[in-house]
Design a protein around this motif. Structure first.
Motif, PDB file in Angstrom:
ATOM      1  N   ASN A  62     103.041 -78.471  -3.292  1.00  0.00           N
ATOM      2  CA  ASN A  62     103.533 -77.319  -2.541  1.00  0.00           C
ATOM      3  C   ASN A  62     104.791 -76.776  -3.223  1.00  0.00           C
ATOM      4  OD1 ASN A  62     104.631 -79.860  -1.314  1.00  0.00           O
ATOM      5  ND2 ASN A  62     105.913 -78.403  -0.193  1.00  0.00           N
ATOM      6  N   ASN A  63     105.089 -75.510  -2.987  1.00  0.00           N
ATOM      7  CA  ASN A  63     106.194 -74.836  -3.676  1.00  0.00           C
ATOM      8  C   ASN A  63     107.483 -75.659  -3.649  1.00  0.00           C
ATOM      9  OD1 ASN A  63     104.421 -72.743  -3.920  1.00  0.00           O
ATOM     10  ND2 ASN A  63     105.716 -71.211  -2.884  1.00  0.00           N
ATOM     11  N   VAL A  64     108.113 -75.718  -4.803  1.00  0.00           N
ATOM     12  CA  VAL A  64     109.434 -76.344  -4.898  1.00  0.00           C
ATOM     13  C   VAL A  64     110.440 -75.220  -5.141  1.00  0.00           C
ATOM     14  CG1 VAL A  64     110.893 -77.975  -6.139  1.00  0.00           C
ATOM     15  CG2 VAL A  64     108.433 -78.437  -5.883  1.00  0.00           C
ATOM     16  N   PRO A  82     107.523 -70.956 -12.839  1.00  0.00           N
ATOM     17  CA  PRO A  82     108.759 -70.562 -12.162  1.00  0.00           C
ATOM     18  C   PRO A  82     108.761 -69.068 -11.872  1.00  0.00           C
ATOM     19  CG  PRO A  82     109.140 -70.727 -14.513  1.00  0.00           C
ATOM     20  CD  PRO A  82     107.679 -71.049 -14.302  1.00  0.00           C
ATOM     21  N   GLU A  83     109.357 -68.704 -10.757  1.00  0.00           N
ATOM     22  CA  GLU A  83     109.470 -67.285 -10.411  1.00  0.00           C
ATOM     23  C   GLU A  83     110.834 -67.073  -9.768  1.00  0.00           C
ATOM     24  OE1 GLU A  83     106.011 -65.099  -8.550  1.00  0.00           O
ATOM     25  OE2 GLU A  83     107.444 -65.029  -6.908  1.00  0.00           O
ATOM     26  N   GLY A  84     111.616 -66.167 -10.351  1.00  0.00           N
ATOM     27  CA  GLY A  84     112.951 -65.920  -9.828  1.00  0.00           C
ATOM     28  C   GLY A  84     112.906 -65.359  -8.419  1.00  0.00           C
ATOM     29  N   PHE A 108     115.132 -69.988  -7.490  1.00  0.00           N
ATOM     30  CA  PHE A 108     113.796 -69.688  -8.008  1.00  0.00           C
ATOM     31  C   PHE A 108     112.831 -70.690  -7.414  1.00  0.00           C
ATOM     32  CE2 PHE A 108     112.986 -73.073 -11.180  1.00  0.00           C
ATOM     33  CZ  PHE A 108     114.256 -73.610 -11.335  1.00  0.00           C
ATOM     34  N   VAL A 109     111.555 -70.317  -7.454  1.00  0.00           N
ATOM     35  CA  VAL A 109     110.526 -71.223  -6.954  1.00  0.00           C
ATOM     36  C   VAL A 109     109.693 -71.677  -8.142  1.00  0.00           C
ATOM     37  CG1 VAL A 109     108.929 -69.310  -6.430  1.00  0.00           C
ATOM     38  CG2 VAL A 109     108.659 -71.494  -5.254  1.00  0.00           C
ATOM     39  N   VAL A 110     109.259 -72.938  -8.123  1.00  0.00           N
ATOM     40  CA  VAL A 110     108.247 -73.412  -9.063  1.00  0.00           C
ATOM     41  C   VAL A 110     106.985 -73.622  -8.249  1.00  0.00           C
ATOM     42  CG1 VAL A 110     107.544 -75.181 -10.709  1.00  0.00           C
ATOM     43  CG2 VAL A 110     109.955 -74.599 -10.479  1.00  0.00           C
ATOM     44  N   TYR A 111     105.901 -72.948  -8.635  1.00  0.00           N
ATOM     45  CA  TYR A 111     104.685 -73.086  -7.848  1.00  0.00           C
ATOM     46  C   TYR A 111     103.516 -73.533  -8.708  1.00  0.00           C
ATOM     47  CZ  TYR A 111     103.282 -68.401  -9.487  1.00  0.00           C
ATOM     48  OH  TYR A 111     102.941 -67.317 -10.249  1.00  0.00           O
ATOM     49  N   SER A 112     102.543 -74.089  -8.010  1.00  0.00           N
ATOM     50  CA  SER A 112     101.305 -74.533  -8.612  1.00  0.00           C
ATOM     51  C   SER A 112     100.299 -73.418  -8.359  1.00  0.00           C
ATOM     52  CB  SER A 112     100.908 -75.833  -7.899  1.00  0.00           C
ATOM     53  OG  SER A 112      99.538 -76.066  -7.932  1.00  0.00           O
ATOM     54  N   GLY A 131      97.940 -74.226  -5.862  1.00  0.00           N
ATOM     55  CA  GLY A 131      98.452 -74.808  -4.619  1.00  0.00           C
ATOM     56  C   GLY A 131      99.503 -73.951  -3.938  1.00  0.00           C
ATOM     57  N   SER A 132      99.700 -72.723  -4.444  1.00  0.00           N
ATOM     58  CA  SER A 132     100.848 -71.959  -3.961  1.00  0.00           C
ATOM     59  C   SER A 132     100.710 -71.543  -2.500  1.00  0.00           C
ATOM     60  CB  SER A 132     101.090 -70.732  -4.838  1.00  0.00           C
ATOM     61  OG  SER A 132     100.004 -69.853  -4.741  1.00  0.00           O
ATOM     62  N   SER A 133      99.482 -71.550  -1.964  1.00  0.00           N
ATOM     63  CA  SER A 133      99.355 -71.182  -0.552  1.00  0.00           C
ATOM     64  C   SER A 133      99.275 -72.426   0.331  1.00  0.00           C
ATOM     65  CB  SER A 133      98.108 -70.327  -0.336  1.00  0.00           C
ATOM     66  OG  SER A 133      96.971 -71.078  -0.685  1.00  0.00           O
ATOM     67  N   TRP A 134      99.368 -73.611  -0.293  1.00  0.00           N
ATOM     68  CA  TRP A 134      99.253 -74.858   0.474  1.00  0.00           C
ATOM     69  C   TRP A 134     100.552 -75.148   1.222  1.00  0.00           C
ATOM     70  CZ3 TRP A 134     100.425 -80.287  -1.575  1.00  0.00           C
ATOM     71  CH2 TRP A 134     100.075 -81.251  -0.629  1.00  0.00           C
ATOM     72  N   THR A 135     100.453 -75.274   2.527  1.00  0.00           N
ATOM     73  CA  THR A 135     101.583 -75.799   3.291  1.00  0.00           C
ATOM     74  C   THR A 135     101.110 -77.123   3.867  1.00  0.00           C
ATOM     75  OG1 THR A 135     100.839 -74.341   5.060  1.00  0.00           O
ATOM     76  CG2 THR A 135     102.805 -73.699   3.891  1.00  0.00           C
ATOM     77  N   PRO A 136     101.677 -78.210   3.391  1.00  0.00           N
ATOM     78  CA  PRO A 136     101.179 -79.528   3.797  1.00  0.00           C
ATOM     79  C   PRO A 136     101.170 -79.662   5.325  1.00  0.00           C
ATOM     80  CG  PRO A 136     102.770 -79.726   2.035  1.00  0.00           C
ATOM     81  CD  PRO A 136     102.813 -78.299   2.482  1.00  0.00           C
TER      82      PRO A 136
HETATM   83  C1  LIG Z   1     104.780 -70.111  -3.130  1.00  0.00           C
HETATM   84  O1  LIG Z   1     105.378 -69.265  -4.090  1.00  0.00           O
HETATM   85  C2  LIG Z   1     104.532 -68.229  -4.553  1.00  0.00           C
HETATM   86  C3  LIG Z   1     105.249 -67.496  -5.665  1.00  0.00           C
HETATM   87  O2  LIG Z   1     106.403 -66.897  -5.198  1.00  0.00           O
HETATM   88  C4  LIG Z   1     104.192 -67.326  -3.386  1.00  0.00           C
HETATM   89  O3  LIG Z   1     103.283 -66.334  -3.805  1.00  0.00           O
HETATM   90  C5  LIG Z   1     103.536 -68.160  -2.274  1.00  0.00           C
HETATM   91  O4  LIG Z   1     103.330 -67.342  -1.144  1.00  0.00           O
HETATM   92  C6  LIG Z   1     104.426 -69.305  -1.882  1.00  0.00           C
HETATM   93  N1  LIG Z   1     103.733 -70.147  -0.943  1.00  0.00           N
HETATM   94  C7  LIG Z   1     104.203 -70.450   0.250  1.00  0.00           C
HETATM   95  C8  LIG Z   1     103.357 -71.337   1.100  1.00  0.00           C
HETATM   96  O5  LIG Z   1     105.285 -70.023   0.656  1.00  0.00           O
END
Ligand SMILES: *[C@@H]1O[C@H](CO)[C@@H](O)[C@H](O)[C@H]1NC(C)=O
Ligand SMILES: *[C@@H]1O[C@H](CO)[C@@H](O)[C@H](O)[C@H]1NC(C)=O
Length: 286
Positions: free
Chosen positions: A221-223, A260-262, A268-272, A275-280
């Motif tokens: 999940n997003n870091v 990574p995305e600023g 910034f967020v590091v996403y997979s 898995g970026s829409s995964w909320t555990p």
């Molecule tokens: C995780 O980050 C990505 C990139 O910013 C974003 O599109 C996505 O909605 C984020 N996911 C969650 C669960 O917040």
């Protein structure tokens, strides 16, 4: 950012062989900052000039690097056989300080500290904290000294006082528990441990221990790295508003696996990507 091309990611955390990254430079026009690729690192760096004239400096350019982040969960593909250790995974989140004017361009000692997560044979994510003065191996912080779990919010501050001495502070913002320790290079007499002078690089990374390309990878999940800051030897403060930041993508088997995305000047967020829409859910948090 040409000096970053010489920025050597020499066998970071846990990797046992000296793996020189020699990253290919890929500039992304959409984000307006340089993007590099690595097979095991995804994140961001801030580059800072040596505040004293290079010949006179006796201590590394960067004194302090700090950030907060959430400790992630990981999730293996549903059909992964987790009884096979090769299908489990280890991932770390950390901040670090290095100098760039090393005599040997392929050798950059640095101090780093952060968190790590593992997937066990039941698919459960566990976490711990650690400190490393590269090129020595990492030292795990015993859980009775500092307890972390996935989902916790952690603050880490790394200081480099001299080329062989520094300090690490951590706080678990969920529990309030703190940890701090003076850190000395494991072999301070060995020149290979002296943090280099010259320009400095503040590192904010997620690192994934994937020695070889994998057919199937877990997601996380997003870091989100927040309150990111680097302080130079004179007390000058730097964040992503400076012109000297760079982002690093992690690529495995031609797939982006940590991006990574600023967000703003200090986060910034590091996403997979998968898995970026995964909320555990609670089930994942057992
Ligand atoms: C995780 O980050 C990505 C990139 O910013 C974003 O599109 C996505 O909605 C984020 N996911 C969650 C669960 O917040
Ligand atoms: C860089 O970009 C090129 C063109 O998009 C691509 O073929 C190459 O694989 C990329 N290199 C890395 C290391 O990501």
């Amino acid at each position: 950012m040409t000096h970053l091309l010489g920025f050597v990611l020499a066998c970071f955390w846990l990797l046992t062989t000296l793996a020189l990254a020699s990253p290919d430079r890929n500039v992304s026009s959409s984000v307006g900052v340089s993007k590099y690729s690595s097979s095991f690192l995804g994140g961001a760096v801030i580059n800072i000039n040596q505040p004293q004239s290079p010949g006179k400096a006796s201590v590394p350019a960067i004194r302090t690097v700090s950030a907060e982040w959430n400790v992630p969960w990981m999730k293996a593909p549903p059909d992964a056989d987790l009884s096979n250790p090769n299908n489990r995974h280890k991932m770390a989140q950390w901040v670090g300080i290095l100098g760039n004017a090393c005599d040997d361009k392929n050798w950059s000692p640095f101090l780093q500290a952060g968190t790590a997560t593992d997937i066990d044979e039941n698919g459960i994510t566990t976490a711990y904290a650690w400190v490393e003065w590269f090129p020595a191996g990492s030292h795990n912080i015993p859980s009775d000294a500092f307890t972390i779990n996935p989902g916790d919010q952690i603050r880490v501050i790394v200081n480099v006082y001299t080329r062989t001495m520094g300090h690490v502070y951590m706080m678990n913002l969920r529990t309030g528990q703190e940890y701090e320790k003076d850190v000395i290079a494991d072999s301070p007499q060995d020149p290979k441990f002296l943090i280099c002078l010259g320009s400095g690089t503040a590192q904010f990374f997620q690192e994934w221990v994937i020695a070889n390309d994998r057919a199937e990878l877990p997601v996380f999940n997003n870091v989100t790295f927040a309150n990111v800051e680097a302080v130079d030897r004179r007390g000058g403060r730097f964040d992503f508003n400076t012109e000297t930041r760079d982002y690093w993508n992690m690529v495995d088997a031609d797939r982006l696996v940590a991006v990574p995305e600023g967000i703003n000047s200090n986060s910034f967020v590091v996403y997979s990507p998968e898995g970026s829409s995964w909320t555990p859910s609670e089930g994942d948090k057992l």
